[in-house]
Design an enzyme around this catalytic site. Structure first.
Site, mmCIF file in Angstrom:
data_model
loop_
_atom_site.group_PDB
_atom_site.id
_atom_site.type_symbol
_atom_site.label_atom_id
_atom_site.label_comp_id
_atom_site.label_asym_id
_atom_site.label_seq_id
_atom_site.Cartn_x
_atom_site.Cartn_y
_atom_site.Cartn_z
ATOM 1 N N ARG A 195 6.216 55.186 24.529
ATOM 2 C CA ARG A 195 4.800 55.502 24.724
ATOM 3 C C ARG A 195 4.559 56.366 25.953
ATOM 4 O O ARG A 195 3.427 56.770 26.211
ATOM 5 C CB ARG A 195 3.987 54.210 24.804
ATOM 6 N N GLU B 6 11.470 53.345 9.724
ATOM 7 C CA GLU B 6 10.400 54.167 9.153
ATOM 8 C C GLU B 6 10.712 55.650 9.334
ATOM 9 O O GLU B 6 10.564 56.451 8.398
ATOM 10 C CB GLU B 6 9.058 53.832 9.817
#
Length: 510
Positions: free
Chosen positions: A255, A201
């Site tokens: 994260r 992506e």
């Protein structure tokens, strides 16, 4: 039966008390179940008194923490040991803030010096006039920067961000086109954030950004790119000049990566001092987490409550509501942090996990959420622990009544969830005895935002240790990616009839 199994059995056998009974039995409950952290940007109050934690449960959870080896696991994490056993590496996000193995802290210091130099060079016009930055990433490479920029870089009458930053994560071209529309290509830089520099992506969006610059007449589009990656060689091979590659360590998970070079767009929007203040706020929480034991350790205390609701009371979700528009993205950020970290079905040593893992994390922004989902919280049939996050000082210059109404509503919701209300009309009755915790910041500053994020990182880690899972791998995200790659390569065959039909209906398969 293991030592922790016995602890869990003891905890499950303890009597359930209502919130009203807990308060009635202890005039000092608010003080004992609240705590304040001193943060450079303003203190933060953590009030866990409206949860069902009792003294007996706290003692039981402290025993569980001992039996689960919490102190040792914390030492491994904060010293740069192998905290991620399935991948055989450390989890070194705290080293980016100054707490970790000496070599890793020194490496982070060098990265931050390089990053600061590039940020300040751009702000001073040494790379030409730069008014816009399009930051391209996904997952942790986008959520952290998006949260920090939305929270801290809003323009005021006195201040505007030195660079306008647009964070793009979705592969849907509508997201990237919206950023293009807002930016002047002649004054735009691109940041490409990908740990491997292969994320499909991100790299697809990056290629389209390069094409946009070329078609807009920019003579050296790759000269406008900054790469944020743990694979610097791939970034150079892709076309980024090595002087604009800001590498971070493989041991920094996506994260948890905001503190590394993934924080570059935050520094671009706030200035280096703003990003440095975020680090300072986070390390204040790191020190508290490292130096405080048992129930006094605020992230561990929050984990005790989390586990009580999931493991002992069968709660499958936990909600967070930010009563401050600047923190509107905080629930989204927590979704990835908590669910990708602790959504596991095996223990850290690969055995089946015979108890619930992470609950579903969800939430919204007050007061909007009160008119949408609070009906279920007050009168629904499921118990949902709720966290409220509020800020004492407003972030605007409008009539103070705005902020008074906002805070009044926040505190009223916690009171109403706990107290309930009887009525002869069943439809107008509120059962009460519903839990909440409240986090109240003096002000929303870079330091307090950094502290809020670090608090939830350590809370997530503490939850994982006590149920004996590894919070630092995320293999569950891989299978769907692999199948998508197979389909894109024309190798997708033999799927279930529904998937085959959907591929054909979308024109992806003959």
């Amino acid at each position: 039966m293991t030592d922790t199994d016995a602890r869990w059995s003891d905890l499950a056998a303890m009597p359930r008390q209502t919130l009203q009974d807990l308060f009635a039995a202890d005039d000092d409950r608010v003080r004992r179940f609240s705590g304040t952290l001193a943060i450079p940007g303003g203190d933060i109050l953590f009030d866990w008194s409206k949860t069902h934690l009792s003294d007996a449960l706290v003692a039981g959870f402290e025993g569980l923490a001992r039996d689960a080896g919490f102190d040792g696991a914390r030492e491994v994490l904060l010293s740069g040991g192998i905290a991620n056993p399935t991948e055989g590496r450390a989890a070194e996000h705290t080293a980016q803030r100054g707490i970790g193995a000496d070599a890793s802290v020194a490496e982070a210091d060098v990265l931050h010096m390089r990053m600061r130099g590039l940020v300040e060079a751009i702000h001073e016009g040494m790379l030409g006039e730069v008014r816009h930055l399009i930051h391209i990433g996904i997952g942790g490479s986008a959520l952290g920067p998006a949260l920090a920029i939305d929270a801290l870089a809003r323009p005021t009458a006195e201040w505007r961000a030195p660079v306008d930053v647009h964070v793009v994560s979705n592969i849907d071209g509508n997201a990237l086109e919206a950023a293009f529309e807002a930016c002047d290509p002649a004054k735009t830089m691109i940041a490409v954030a990908s740990k491997t520099f292969t994320t499909i992506e991100t790299m697809t969006n990056a290629a389209s950004a390069i094409q946009w610059l070329e078609e807009s007449g920019v003579s050296d589009p790759y000269g406008r790119v900054v790469a944020l990656t743990a694979a610097p060689d791939r970034a150079v091979e892709w076309g980024v000049d090595e002087t604009r590659v800001l590498p971070f360590s493989e041991s920094v998970g996506g994260r948890y990566s905001l503190w590394s070079s993934i924080g570059f767009p935050v520094a671009m929007a706030l200035g280096w001092d703003g990003f440095a203040a975020m680090l300072e706020g986070a390390v204040a929480v790191d020190r508290h987490f490292a130096d405080t034991d048992g129930f006094a350790n605020l992230p561990l205390r929050a984990a005790f409550a989390d586990l009580m609701y999931v493991q002992l009371r069968g709660c499958q979700t936990r909600a967070t509501f930010a009563y401050d528009e600047r923190l509107a993205l905080f629930p989204d950020y927590l979704q990835q942090l908590e669910m990708e970290s602790n959504g596991k079905s095996v223990t850290a040593d690969g055995k089946p996990l015979h108890r619930p893992s992470a609950p579903i994390t969800w939430g919204g922004t007050g007061t909007d959420a009160q008119h949408a989902v609070f009906q279920l919280l007050h009168q629904g049939t499921v118990e949902v622990p709720v966290d409220f996050i509020a800020v004492k000082a407003p972030g605007h210059d409008l009539d103070p009544e705005h902020h008074t109404i906002l805070l009044t509503n926040c505190f009223a919701q916690g009171a109403a969830l706990m107290a309930g209300k009887d009525s002869i009309d069943a439809a107008r009755a509120y059962p009460g005895n519903r839990p909440s915790a409240t986090i109240l910041c003096e002000a929303l500053t870079p330091a307090t935002l950094g502290a809020l994020i670090a608090f939830h990182e350590h809370r997530t880690f503490a939850n994982a240790v006590l149920i004996e899972i590894n919070p630092f791998d995320q293999f569950g995200v891989e299978l769907g990616k692999q199948i998508a790659n197979q389909i894109a390569a024309g190798a997708g065959a033999g799927f279930d009839p529904s998937t085959e039909a959907l591929l054909a209906a979308a024109g992806l398969k003959d």
